[in-house]
Design a protein around this motif. Sequence first.
Motif, PDB file in Angstrom:
ATOM      1  N   PRO A 268       0.874  -1.282   0.123  1.00  0.00           N
ATOM      2  CA  PRO A 268      -0.142  -0.049  -0.050  1.00  0.00           C
ATOM      3  C   PRO A 268       0.721   1.176   0.269  1.00  0.00           C
ATOM      4  O   PRO A 268       0.254   2.378  -0.466  1.00  0.00           O
ATOM      5  N   GLU A 269       1.979   1.097   0.593  1.00  0.00           N
ATOM      6  CA  GLU A 269       2.887   2.534   0.304  1.00  0.00           C
ATOM      7  C   GLU A 269       3.634   2.589  -0.787  1.00  0.00           C
ATOM      8  O   GLU A 269       4.226   3.846  -1.000  1.00  0.00           O
ATOM      9  N   LYS A 270       3.316   1.513  -1.723  1.00  0.00           N
ATOM     10  CA  LYS A 270       4.070   1.821  -3.046  1.00  0.00           C
ATOM     11  C   LYS A 270       2.989   1.624  -4.101  1.00  0.00           C
ATOM     12  O   LYS A 270       2.845   0.321  -4.572  1.00  0.00           O
ATOM     13  N   ILE A 271       2.145   2.444  -4.642  1.00  0.00           N
ATOM     14  CA  ILE A 271       1.285   2.334  -5.411  1.00  0.00           C
ATOM     15  C   ILE A 271       1.245   3.311  -6.597  1.00  0.00           C
ATOM     16  O   ILE A 271       1.940   4.478  -6.747  1.00  0.00           O
ATOM     17  N   SER A 272       0.943   2.378  -7.956  1.00  0.00           N
ATOM     18  CA  SER A 272       1.080   3.370  -9.085  1.00  0.00           C
ATOM     19  C   SER A 272      -0.146   4.165  -9.182  1.00  0.00           C
ATOM     20  O   SER A 272      -1.386   3.607  -9.166  1.00  0.00           O
ATOM     21  N   PRO A 273      -0.190   5.558  -9.087  1.00  0.00           N
ATOM     22  CA  PRO A 273      -1.353   6.238  -8.751  1.00  0.00           C
ATOM     23  C   PRO A 273      -2.400   6.186 -10.237  1.00  0.00           C
ATOM     24  O   PRO A 273      -3.599   6.452  -9.774  1.00  0.00           O
ATOM     25  N   PHE A 274      -1.681   5.926 -11.309  1.00  0.00           N
ATOM     26  CA  PHE A 274      -2.700   6.311 -12.470  1.00  0.00           C
ATOM     27  C   PHE A 274      -3.648   4.782 -12.664  1.00  0.00           C
ATOM     28  O   PHE A 274      -4.656   4.801 -13.229  1.00  0.00           O
ATOM     29  N   SER A 275      -3.072   3.931 -12.298  1.00  0.00           N
ATOM     30  CA  SER A 275      -4.008   2.423 -12.322  1.00  0.00           C
ATOM     31  C   SER A 275      -4.348   2.012 -10.915  1.00  0.00           C
ATOM     32  O   SER A 275      -5.433   1.256 -11.075  1.00  0.00           O
ATOM     33  N   GLY A 276      -3.849   2.518  -9.852  1.00  0.00           N
ATOM     34  CA  GLY A 276      -4.529   1.867  -8.562  1.00  0.00           C
ATOM     35  C   GLY A 276      -3.667   0.629  -8.039  1.00  0.00           C
ATOM     36  O   GLY A 276      -3.934   0.185  -7.214  1.00  0.00           O
ATOM     37  N   MET A 277      -2.822   0.135  -8.996  1.00  0.00           N
ATOM     38  CA  MET A 277      -2.192  -1.167  -8.719  1.00  0.00           C
ATOM     39  C   MET A 277      -1.001  -0.941  -7.928  1.00  0.00           C
ATOM     40  O   MET A 277      -0.397   0.179  -7.936  1.00  0.00           O
ATOM     41  N   CYS A 278      -0.262  -1.975  -7.295  1.00  0.00           N
ATOM     42  CA  CYS A 278       0.888  -1.981  -6.639  1.00  0.00           C
ATOM     43  C   CYS A 278       1.774  -1.545  -7.628  1.00  0.00           C
ATOM     44  O   CYS A 278       1.802  -2.044  -8.951  1.00  0.00           O
ATOM     45  N   SER A 279       2.925  -0.806  -7.423  1.00  0.00           N
ATOM     46  CA  SER A 279       3.811  -0.688  -8.478  1.00  0.00           C
ATOM     47  C   SER A 279       4.608  -1.841  -8.960  1.00  0.00           C
ATOM     48  O   SER A 279       4.869  -1.727 -10.078  1.00  0.00           O
ATOM     49  N   VAL A 280       4.817  -2.777  -8.206  1.00  0.00           N
ATOM     50  CA  VAL A 280       5.534  -4.047  -8.434  1.00  0.00           C
ATOM     51  C   VAL A 280       4.371  -5.245  -8.396  1.00  0.00           C
ATOM     52  O   VAL A 280       3.811  -5.437  -7.142  1.00  0.00           O
ATOM     53  N   CYS A 281       3.960  -5.775  -9.139  1.00  0.00           N
ATOM     54  CA  CYS A 281       3.098  -6.857  -9.272  1.00  0.00           C
ATOM     55  C   CYS A 281       3.802  -8.189  -9.790  1.00  0.00           C
ATOM     56  O   CYS A 281       4.420  -8.517 -10.622  1.00  0.00           O
ATOM     57  N   THR A 282       4.031  -8.987  -8.329  1.00  0.00           N
ATOM     58  CA  THR A 282       4.743 -10.104  -8.432  1.00  0.00           C
ATOM     59  C   THR A 282       4.214 -11.621  -8.676  1.00  0.00           C
ATOM     60  O   THR A 282       2.874 -11.519  -8.418  1.00  0.00           O
ATOM     61  N   ALA A 283       4.443 -12.427  -9.238  1.00  0.00           N
ATOM     62  CA  ALA A 283       3.953 -13.911  -9.410  1.00  0.00           C
ATOM     63  C   ALA A 283       3.683 -14.827  -8.167  1.00  0.00           C
ATOM     64  O   ALA A 283       2.910 -15.588  -8.092  1.00  0.00           O
ATOM     65  N   ASP A 284       4.397 -13.969  -7.107  1.00  0.00           N
ATOM     66  CA  ASP A 284       4.094 -14.703  -5.802  1.00  0.00           C
ATOM     67  C   ASP A 284       3.128 -14.269  -5.235  1.00  0.00           C
ATOM     68  O   ASP A 284       2.601 -14.911  -3.936  1.00  0.00           O
ATOM     69  N   CYS A 285       2.398 -13.220  -5.665  1.00  0.00           N
ATOM     70  CA  CYS A 285       1.253 -12.681  -4.668  1.00  0.00           C
ATOM     71  C   CYS A 285       0.065 -13.590  -5.126  1.00  0.00           C
ATOM     72  O   CYS A 285      -0.286 -13.959  -6.081  1.00  0.00           O
ATOM     73  N   ILE A 286      -0.930 -13.824  -4.033  1.00  0.00           N
ATOM     74  CA  ILE A 286      -2.099 -14.513  -4.043  1.00  0.00           C
ATOM     75  C   ILE A 286      -3.143 -13.715  -4.505  1.00  0.00           C
ATOM     76  O   ILE A 286      -4.253 -14.485  -4.798  1.00  0.00           O
ATOM     77  N   GLY A 287      -3.111 -12.550  -4.971  1.00  0.00           N
ATOM     78  CA  GLY A 287      -4.140 -11.689  -5.613  1.00  0.00           C
ATOM     79  C   GLY A 287      -4.915 -11.224  -4.495  1.00  0.00           C
ATOM     80  O   GLY A 287      -6.575 -11.460  -4.685  1.00  0.00           O
ATOM     81  N   SER A 288      -4.623 -10.537  -3.613  1.00  0.00           N
ATOM     82  CA  SER A 288      -5.588  -9.934  -2.430  1.00  0.00           C
ATOM     83  C   SER A 288      -6.072  -8.645  -2.958  1.00  0.00           C
ATOM     84  O   SER A 288      -7.235  -8.142  -2.365  1.00  0.00           O
ATOM     85  N   CYS A 289      -6.024  -8.174  -3.938  1.00  0.00           N
ATOM     86  CA  CYS A 289      -6.375  -6.710  -4.491  1.00  0.00           C
ATOM     87  C   CYS A 289      -7.691  -6.787  -5.298  1.00  0.00           C
ATOM     88  O   CYS A 289      -8.079  -8.142  -5.369  1.00  0.00           O
ATOM     89  N   GLU A 290      -8.373  -6.015  -5.787  1.00  0.00           N
ATOM     90  CA  GLU A 290      -9.553  -5.986  -6.713  1.00  0.00           C
ATOM     91  C   GLU A 290      -9.296  -6.960  -8.027  1.00  0.00           C
ATOM     92  O   GLU A 290     -10.168  -7.536  -8.230  1.00  0.00           O
ATOM     93  N   ILE A 291      -8.269  -6.925  -8.557  1.00  0.00           N
ATOM     94  CA  ILE A 291      -7.622  -7.481  -9.814  1.00  0.00           C
ATOM     95  C   ILE A 291      -7.901  -9.187  -9.282  1.00  0.00           C
ATOM     96  O   ILE A 291      -8.298 -10.106 -10.030  1.00  0.00           O
ATOM     97  N   GLY A 292      -6.981  -9.196  -8.283  1.00  0.00           N
ATOM     98  CA  GLY A 292      -6.971 -10.811  -8.017  1.00  0.00           C
ATOM     99  C   GLY A 292      -8.420 -11.460  -7.470  1.00  0.00           C
ATOM    100  O   GLY A 292      -8.874 -12.565  -7.770  1.00  0.00           O
ATOM    101  N   TYR A 293      -9.238 -10.497  -6.579  1.00  0.00           N
ATOM    102  CA  TYR A 293     -10.444 -10.883  -6.180  1.00  0.00           C
ATOM    103  C   TYR A 293     -11.350 -11.105  -7.544  1.00  0.00           C
ATOM    104  O   TYR A 293     -12.161 -12.337  -7.796  1.00  0.00           O
ATOM    105  N   SER A 294     -11.236 -10.318  -8.445  1.00  0.00           N
ATOM    106  CA  SER A 294     -11.949 -10.654  -9.793  1.00  0.00           C
ATOM    107  C   SER A 294     -11.474 -11.819 -10.649  1.00  0.00           C
ATOM    108  O   SER A 294     -12.363 -12.361 -11.093  1.00  0.00           O
ATOM    109  N   ALA A 295     -10.175 -12.111 -10.374  1.00  0.00           N
ATOM    110  CA  ALA A 295      -9.749 -13.342 -11.005  1.00  0.00           C
ATOM    111  C   ALA A 295     -10.374 -14.475 -10.334  1.00  0.00           C
ATOM    112  O   ALA A 295     -10.667 -15.634 -11.180  1.00  0.00           O
ATOM    113  N   ILE A 296     -10.868 -14.532  -9.290  1.00  0.00           N
ATOM    114  CA  ILE A 296     -11.488 -15.668  -8.585  1.00  0.00           C
ATOM    115  C   ILE A 296     -13.027 -15.689  -8.569  1.00  0.00           C
ATOM    116  O   ILE A 296     -13.802 -16.675  -9.106  1.00  0.00           O
ATOM    117  N   ARG A 297     -13.726 -14.483  -8.537  1.00  0.00           N
ATOM    118  CA  ARG A 297     -15.060 -14.349  -8.520  1.00  0.00           C
ATOM    119  C   ARG A 297     -15.641 -13.639  -9.762  1.00  0.00           C
ATOM    120  O   ARG A 297     -16.993 -13.466  -9.877  1.00  0.00           O
TER     121      ARG A 297
END
Length: 517
Positions: free
Chosen positions: A19-48
């Motif tokens: 949350p301390e490092k956000i890309s302001p124009f997309s709202g995503m984390c500045s670094v999106c890593t393959a190790d993330c479980i997808g806790s954000c809106e994009i990850g939630y959308s990927a599941i539901r």
Amino acid sequence: MSHSPTLGTTVTNTKMRTPEKISPFSGMCSVCTADCIGSCEIGYSAIRGEEALYPTGADKSQFASEKDYPVDLSHFNINGHVFGAEGIEADAYKASFPNADISTTVGIDNPIKLKAPFILPAMAKLNWPDYYGGAALAGIMAVIGEDAVVKDKDLEMKSNKVTKSPLLEKMLNSFRKYDHGYGDIVLQANYDDEHINVLDYAIAELGATTVELKFGQAAKGIQGMGFVYSLEEALEFQKKGYLVIPDPSDPVVQEKHKKGIGPHFQRIGKLPMWDEEILAKRVEKLRSLGAKRILFKMAAFDPKDMIKVLKIASFNKIDLVTFDAAGGGSGNSPCKMMNEWGLPVVYMESILYEILNEMKNKGYELPKVAAAGGFAMEDQIFKGLALGAPYISMIAIGRAAMAAAMAGKRVGELIEQGQIPKELQKYGNSVEEIFRDIRLLRDVYGSEVDSFEPGALGLFSYINRVSTGLRQMMALNRKFTLDRIDRTDIIALTKEAGEVSGISTIMDYRDIVRQFI
């Protein structure tokens, strides 16, 4: 900087990994890593999938925008005066805030009295019995929300028309049991409600006297929706005339549904297809049925649409038009719509002021107008009245009023259970000791107060607080009646606020300095 929130929100129980490092124009984390479980809106959308469009837990919660709008009511301060008094005798023993008159009326041909210039906008969820009942105790108006009959398990229909709704009767009676001659309970109808004659039934069979037609669907303007997971329920909704997608009566769709193939059924609210002629005939019909007051509910749509609605209201002697600004949502609004759609309240009121002022100059009879859009405390209420004065003369308080009703109910439950929160124990251990303003109601209702619901008491107390606060703000400006409030009673603190609203900034007062010295 971005004014929009990130892709992590309590509205959908999502969060950002960094949350301390956000890309302001997309709202995503500045670094999106393959190790993330997808806790954000994009990850939630990927599941539901499409379920992620909407807030979670709508049956137990209410929601508001997290967008930081460029200009809001905090960008204004309340002006003050030290000489004289308006609306009351300039006598120090009389010109005191308790004597500020905040009463008003709603209704052109059949006016009703209100103890304060407030209307509780449409809701039909959460603690609605105390939302409506508390409004009656406070002597103001409350609105039963659209699609209320859908929730009625005992609803009876004939030829796709409502013939019996015990739930609607219960909702109306939630207000009526506390009614003491002020305010009213309003029944709202959207396009689907109109299709099944909800207002006709309520006026003829339940004695509803104030009704409201809603422009748009669900919260603000989106098409309301609800997932339907059984074929039987989908067919039942379709049988009642509701739009259900995909078509549950299609044998191919039915077969796929049984096999778990294809989309879930959705009951989708119809977009209104009204025009001036249709609305004029409908208003005339409602009055012939016995409606004494007819209201419009409009959101902050395109200004051309706002003008059209106000003209229709003028021509048809509509008793009140409530304009609802961007930012809120009952749970039917998609999250992104709640944040990114429509005009925030300062922008909406500023445009409405220009529209109504021009209409007055051209000889239109103006309807009474209320503004909604995140009003919670007395400072915001006063600023809202000043910003729209003299044309916006009422304020709609939605989420805050429901919060008060829910808090009062919860405290009442804890008192009954003997589990009074530590911070409340200092006030006592009974409803009468803890709910301080109950003595005010005892003066009106007598011993009946002992049976009143704590949630309704909580809403009454909240309205009493903001009413008293409004009186104090009025007295600060030496204004002792609502009609004396005007746009000079607030000052724009920033250049942007001044440009949006047309309200003077402190720099504009240079001319006044030159004029008075």
